[in-house]
Design a protein around this motif. Structure first.
Motif, PDB file in Angstrom:
ATOM      1  N   PRO A  36       0.809  -1.237   0.000  1.00 19.26           N
ATOM      2  CA  PRO A  36       0.000   0.000   0.000  1.00 19.26           C
ATOM      3  C   PRO A  36       0.837   1.279   0.000  1.00 19.26           C
ATOM      4  CG  PRO A  36      -0.962  -1.600   1.501  1.00 19.26           C
ATOM      5  CD  PRO A  36       0.394  -2.137   1.088  1.00 19.26           C
ATOM      6  N   ALA A  37       1.886   1.337   0.797  1.00 17.21           N
ATOM      7  CA  ALA A  37       2.732   2.540   0.838  1.00 17.21           C
ATOM      8  C   ALA A  37       3.507   2.711  -0.465  1.00 17.21           C
ATOM      9  CB  ALA A  37       3.687   2.478   2.020  1.00 17.21           C
ATOM     10  N   ARG A  38       3.999   1.615  -1.008  1.00 18.67           N
ATOM     11  CA  ARG A  38       4.727   1.688  -2.277  1.00 18.67           C
ATOM     12  C   ARG A  38       3.804   2.161  -3.384  1.00 18.67           C
ATOM     13  NH1 ARG A  38       8.096  -4.066  -2.022  1.00 18.67           N
ATOM     14  NH2 ARG A  38       9.591  -3.375  -0.432  1.00 18.67           N
ATOM     15  N   ALA A  39       2.620   1.587  -3.456  1.00  9.05           N
ATOM     16  CA  ALA A  39       1.662   1.972  -4.491  1.00  9.05           C
ATOM     17  C   ALA A  39       1.307   3.450  -4.369  1.00  9.05           C
ATOM     18  CB  ALA A  39       0.406   1.097  -4.409  1.00  9.05           C
ATOM     19  N   ALA A  40       1.068   3.905  -3.165  1.00  8.88           N
ATOM     20  CA  ALA A  40       0.714   5.317  -2.957  1.00  8.88           C
ATOM     21  C   ALA A  40       1.875   6.230  -3.350  1.00  8.88           C
ATOM     22  CB  ALA A  40       0.322   5.544  -1.507  1.00  8.88           C
ATOM     23  N   LYS A  41       3.081   5.868  -2.961  1.00  7.06           N
ATOM     24  CA  LYS A  41       4.256   6.693  -3.258  1.00  7.06           C
ATOM     25  C   LYS A  41       4.443   6.894  -4.754  1.00  7.06           C
ATOM     26  CE  LYS A  41       9.255   6.952  -2.691  1.00  7.06           C
ATOM     27  NZ  LYS A  41      10.440   6.372  -2.041  1.00  7.06           N
ATOM     28  N   TYR A  42       4.126   5.853  -5.524  1.00  2.00           N
ATOM     29  CA  TYR A  42       4.387   5.901  -6.958  1.00  2.00           C
ATOM     30  C   TYR A  42       3.134   6.102  -7.813  1.00  2.00           C
ATOM     31  CZ  TYR A  42       9.168   4.727  -5.851  1.00  2.00           C
ATOM     32  OH  TYR A  42      10.454   4.760  -5.363  1.00  2.00           O
ATOM     33  N   GLY A  43       2.086   6.638  -7.210  1.00  5.95           N
ATOM     34  CA  GLY A  43       0.924   7.058  -7.997  1.00  5.95           C
ATOM     35  C   GLY A  43      -0.162   6.029  -8.200  1.00  5.95           C
ATOM     36  N   TYR A  44      -0.167   4.964  -7.426  1.00  4.89           N
ATOM     37  CA  TYR A  44      -1.179   3.924  -7.586  1.00  4.89           C
ATOM     38  C   TYR A  44      -1.892   3.631  -6.261  1.00  4.89           C
ATOM     39  CZ  TYR A  44       0.481   3.161 -12.294  1.00  4.89           C
ATOM     40  OH  TYR A  44       0.809   3.340 -13.608  1.00  4.89           O
ATOM     41  N   ALA A  45      -2.153   4.660  -5.502  1.00  5.34           N
ATOM     42  CA  ALA A  45      -2.836   4.493  -4.207  1.00  5.34           C
ATOM     43  C   ALA A  45      -4.130   3.716  -4.383  1.00  5.34           C
ATOM     44  CB  ALA A  45      -3.124   5.854  -3.584  1.00  5.34           C
ATOM     45  N   GLY A  46      -4.327   2.738  -3.530  1.00  8.25           N
ATOM     46  CA  GLY A  46      -5.542   1.938  -3.563  1.00  8.25           C
ATOM     47  C   GLY A  46      -5.537   0.788  -4.551  1.00  8.25           C
ATOM     48  N   ALA A  47      -4.502   0.701  -5.394  1.00  9.37           N
ATOM     49  CA  ALA A  47      -4.437  -0.388  -6.373  1.00  9.37           C
ATOM     50  C   ALA A  47      -4.098  -1.698  -5.671  1.00  9.37           C
ATOM     51  CB  ALA A  47      -3.392  -0.096  -7.438  1.00  9.37           C
ATOM     52  N   SER A  48      -4.640  -2.765  -6.179  1.00  5.69           N
ATOM     53  CA  SER A  48      -4.348  -4.103  -5.663  1.00  5.69           C
ATOM     54  C   SER A  48      -2.939  -4.525  -6.078  1.00  5.69           C
ATOM     55  CB  SER A  48      -5.361  -5.094  -6.237  1.00  5.69           C
ATOM     56  OG  SER A  48      -4.954  -6.426  -5.968  1.00  5.69           O
ATOM     57  N   VAL A  49      -2.276  -5.275  -5.217  1.00  3.91           N
ATOM     58  CA  VAL A  49      -0.980  -5.847  -5.556  1.00  3.91           C
ATOM     59  C   VAL A  49      -1.126  -6.798  -6.755  1.00  3.91           C
ATOM     60  CG1 VAL A  49      -1.086  -7.858  -4.000  1.00  3.91           C
ATOM     61  CG2 VAL A  49       1.140  -6.786  -4.510  1.00  3.91           C
TER      62      VAL A  49
END
Length: 107
Positions: free
Chosen positions: A69-82
């Motif tokens: 979740p933190a990685r996705a948010a940092k790189y513009g994909y907040a809330g995206a599923s792994v």
């Protein structure tokens, strides 16, 4: 700021290659890492490895689920599923661009 994302390809390898191109990673290398990590399966889960007994590597590039979740948010994909192949490939490509490729066992 992240560049606009073009129409989403349907082939997982295309997704990986496009993410590599977008962030300046060698395409063939990036595809080989995805093949090694998940056999290019965006739904892969490695139940044979865990941290604290609950955090399993998951998705195309096998992110530990607690970190995703933190990685996705940092790189513009907040809330995206792994398990979202496009999000997983683009987050990972940006991490590689930023020097974090050492987090992956497959090289």
């Amino acid at each position: 700021m992240q560049p606009p994302v073009p129409a989403q390809p349907t082939n997982v390898e295309q997704i990986v290659r496009e993410a590599a191109r977008r962030y300046g990673i060698d395409e063939n290398y990036f595809v080989s890492v995805a093949m090694c990590e998940s056999t290019m399966n965006p739904n892969a889960v490695n139940y044979g490895y865990s941290e604290n007994g609950v955090d399993y590597p998951s998705g195309l590039f096998q992110h530990l689920t607690n970190y995703w979740p933190a990685r996705a948010a940092k790189y513009g994909y907040a809330g995206a599923s792994v398990f979202d192949a496009t999000a997983n490939a683009n987050v990972t490509a940006q991490m590689f661009r930023d020097g974090a490729s050492n987090l992956w066992e497959c090289k």
